[in-house]
Write a protein that holds these residues in place. Structure first.
Motif, PDB file in Angstrom:
ATOM      1  N   ASP A  49      -5.147  -1.416  -5.911  1.00  0.00           N
ATOM      2  CA  ASP A  49      -5.102  -0.632  -4.674  1.00  0.00           C
ATOM      3  C   ASP A  49      -6.387  -0.707  -3.855  1.00  0.00           C
ATOM      4  O   ASP A  49      -6.333  -0.901  -2.634  1.00  0.00           O
ATOM      5  CB  ASP A  49      -4.761   0.826  -4.981  1.00  0.00           C
ATOM      6  CG  ASP A  49      -3.266   1.006  -5.204  1.00  0.00           C
ATOM      7  OD1 ASP A  49      -2.518   0.043  -4.966  1.00  0.00           O
ATOM      8  OD2 ASP A  49      -2.851   2.107  -5.629  1.00  0.00           O
ATOM      9  N   LEU A 107       0.815  -1.216   0.000  1.00  0.00           N
ATOM     10  CA  LEU A 107       0.000   0.000   0.000  1.00  0.00           C
ATOM     11  C   LEU A 107       0.852   1.271   0.000  1.00  0.00           C
ATOM     12  O   LEU A 107       0.307   2.371   0.041  1.00  0.00           O
ATOM     13  CB  LEU A 107      -0.939   0.005   1.216  1.00  0.00           C
ATOM     14  CG  LEU A 107      -2.124  -0.958   1.129  1.00  0.00           C
ATOM     15  CD1 LEU A 107      -2.865  -1.007   2.459  1.00  0.00           C
ATOM     16  CD2 LEU A 107      -3.073  -0.562   0.022  1.00  0.00           C
ATOM     17  N   HIS A 118      -1.636  -1.477 -10.611  1.00  0.00           N
ATOM     18  CA  HIS A 118      -1.779  -0.948  -9.253  1.00  0.00           C
ATOM     19  C   HIS A 118      -3.025  -0.095  -9.082  1.00  0.00           C
ATOM     20  O   HIS A 118      -3.593  -0.033  -7.995  1.00  0.00           O
ATOM     21  CB  HIS A 118      -0.521  -0.168  -8.854  1.00  0.00           C
ATOM     22  CG  HIS A 118      -0.301   1.076  -9.632  1.00  0.00           C
ATOM     23  ND1 HIS A 118      -0.775   2.295  -9.225  1.00  0.00           N
ATOM     24  CD2 HIS A 118       0.355   1.294 -10.807  1.00  0.00           C
ATOM     25  CE1 HIS A 118      -0.430   3.216 -10.092  1.00  0.00           C
ATOM     26  NE2 HIS A 118       0.256   2.652 -11.074  1.00  0.00           N
ATOM     27  N   HIS A 119      -3.507   0.570 -10.134  1.00  0.00           N
ATOM     28  CA  HIS A 119      -4.710   1.397  -9.993  1.00  0.00           C
ATOM     29  C   HIS A 119      -5.935   0.542  -9.678  1.00  0.00           C
ATOM     30  O   HIS A 119      -6.813   0.969  -8.930  1.00  0.00           O
ATOM     31  CB  HIS A 119      -4.946   2.210 -11.272  1.00  0.00           C
ATOM     32  CG  HIS A 119      -3.908   3.246 -11.518  1.00  0.00           C
ATOM     33  ND1 HIS A 119      -3.693   4.302 -10.662  1.00  0.00           N
ATOM     34  CD2 HIS A 119      -2.995   3.398 -12.522  1.00  0.00           C
ATOM     35  CE1 HIS A 119      -2.720   5.065 -11.125  1.00  0.00           C
ATOM     36  NE2 HIS A 119      -2.271   4.537 -12.257  1.00  0.00           N
ATOM     37  N   GLN A 157      -6.558  -2.227  -0.107  1.00  0.00           N
ATOM     38  CA  GLN A 157      -7.002  -1.389   0.999  1.00  0.00           C
ATOM     39  C   GLN A 157      -8.122  -2.049   1.777  1.00  0.00           C
ATOM     40  O   GLN A 157      -8.142  -2.026   3.017  1.00  0.00           O
ATOM     41  CB  GLN A 157      -7.462  -0.021   0.477  1.00  0.00           C
ATOM     42  CG  GLN A 157      -7.756   0.992   1.581  1.00  0.00           C
ATOM     43  CD  GLN A 157      -6.522   1.307   2.398  1.00  0.00           C
ATOM     44  OE1 GLN A 157      -5.527   1.790   1.880  1.00  0.00           O
ATOM     45  NE2 GLN A 157      -6.574   1.021   3.690  1.00  0.00           N
ATOM     46  N   ARG A 195      -0.380  -5.746  -7.832  1.00  0.00           N
ATOM     47  CA  ARG A 195      -0.070  -4.345  -7.534  1.00  0.00           C
ATOM     48  C   ARG A 195       0.932  -3.776  -8.542  1.00  0.00           C
ATOM     49  O   ARG A 195       0.830  -2.628  -8.969  1.00  0.00           O
ATOM     50  CB  ARG A 195       0.507  -4.273  -6.115  1.00  0.00           C
ATOM     51  CG  ARG A 195       1.099  -2.933  -5.701  1.00  0.00           C
ATOM     52  CD  ARG A 195       0.013  -1.877  -5.472  1.00  0.00           C
ATOM     53  NE  ARG A 195       0.548  -0.747  -4.762  1.00  0.00           N
ATOM     54  CZ  ARG A 195       1.276   0.243  -5.310  1.00  0.00           C
ATOM     55  NH1 ARG A 195       1.568   0.201  -6.600  1.00  0.00           N
ATOM     56  NH2 ARG A 195       1.708   1.242  -4.575  1.00  0.00           N
TER      57      ARG A 195
END
Length: 237
Positions: free
Chosen positions: A196, A31, A192-193, A200, A188
């Motif tokens: 994420d 993260l 990664h967009h 999370q 990731r």
């Protein structure tokens, strides 16, 4: 190696893959804002896997000797005294589980040491060496609670697989144990967009439920010990 044993080892390794050292801390690292430094995640997970593998080798080497030493140590102690001691210890572990859960809740659902690790790992100030040190510390603190791994080693020893197959099985166990974190790291890194939000949510869920998980794990051990001792005392009485 039988199919049943292989499936049992895979199942136990997947349980181990959900621990703080193998999943929660890697999620925190993943993260980290910005472009993922895949080498740092790889160094962390490789260190955890190698540590577990070395512990497994040591346990396998010392399993027979440890069992014999334990039998010799308790041979002269009356069974009644052992069971009463087990009953008391089980009750203390149950009480400790409630205390631990309450303490973790007061700290916002995250153990204080783990929060310190997260801050250091995500600050970007630590080197690869410090990240490997973090992995060793996390894995070392989990040695006392690596019940699935202890069960897996016990299954391997009882199956009498031989050294080469036992080593391969331990290595495979350690790889599978880190596989969920590896999959998340690849996701990731590649997208990664999209990854994420999933990371999370996973991090939030593990953080919210960490107190319950710790309490249930420790309490389950205590309950099992207490019930076993109580049943033996009642039957013998």
């Amino acid at each position: 190696m039988t199919v049943t044993l292989a499936l049992a080892l895979v199942g136990l390794s997947l349980v181990d893959s959900t621990s703080f050292g193998t999943l929660l801390i890697p999620i925190w690292l993943l993260l980290t804002p910005g472009r993922l430094r895949i080498g740092r995640i790889a160094a962390y997970l490789a260190t955890v896997a190698v540590f577990y593998f070395c512990v497994g080798i040591l346990l396998t080497l010392g399993a027979d000797a440890a069992l014999e030493a334990l039998r010799a140590a308790v041979a002269g102690i009356p069974t009644l005294a052992l069971k009463i001691g087990q009953l008391v210890l089980g009750a203390l572990i149950i009480a400790a589980s409630y205390r631990l859960e309450a303490r973790v809740r007061r700290q916002g659902g995250q153990p204080g040491k783990i929060r310190h690790w997260r801050a250091k790992a995500m600050s970007g100030s630590g080197s690869v060496g410090s990240l490997m040190g973090l992995a060793l510390l996390a894995a070392s603190l989990e040695v006392a609670t690596m019940l699935p791994y202890l069960a897996a080693v016990g299954l391997m020893v009882n199956a009498d697989l031989g050294w080469q197959l036992t080593g391969a099985a331990l290595a495979g166990y350690c790889v599978v144990m880190t596989l969920p974190a590896i999959v998340l790291a690849v996701a990731r890194f590649v997208a990664h967009h999209r990854a994420d939000p999933l990371l999370q949510r996973a991090n939030d869920w593990l953080t919210r439920n960490s107190a319950k998980a710790l309490g249930w794990a420790l309490g389950g051990i205590g309950i099992s010990m207490t019930l076993n001792a109580a049943a033996t005392l009642l039957l013998d009485g």
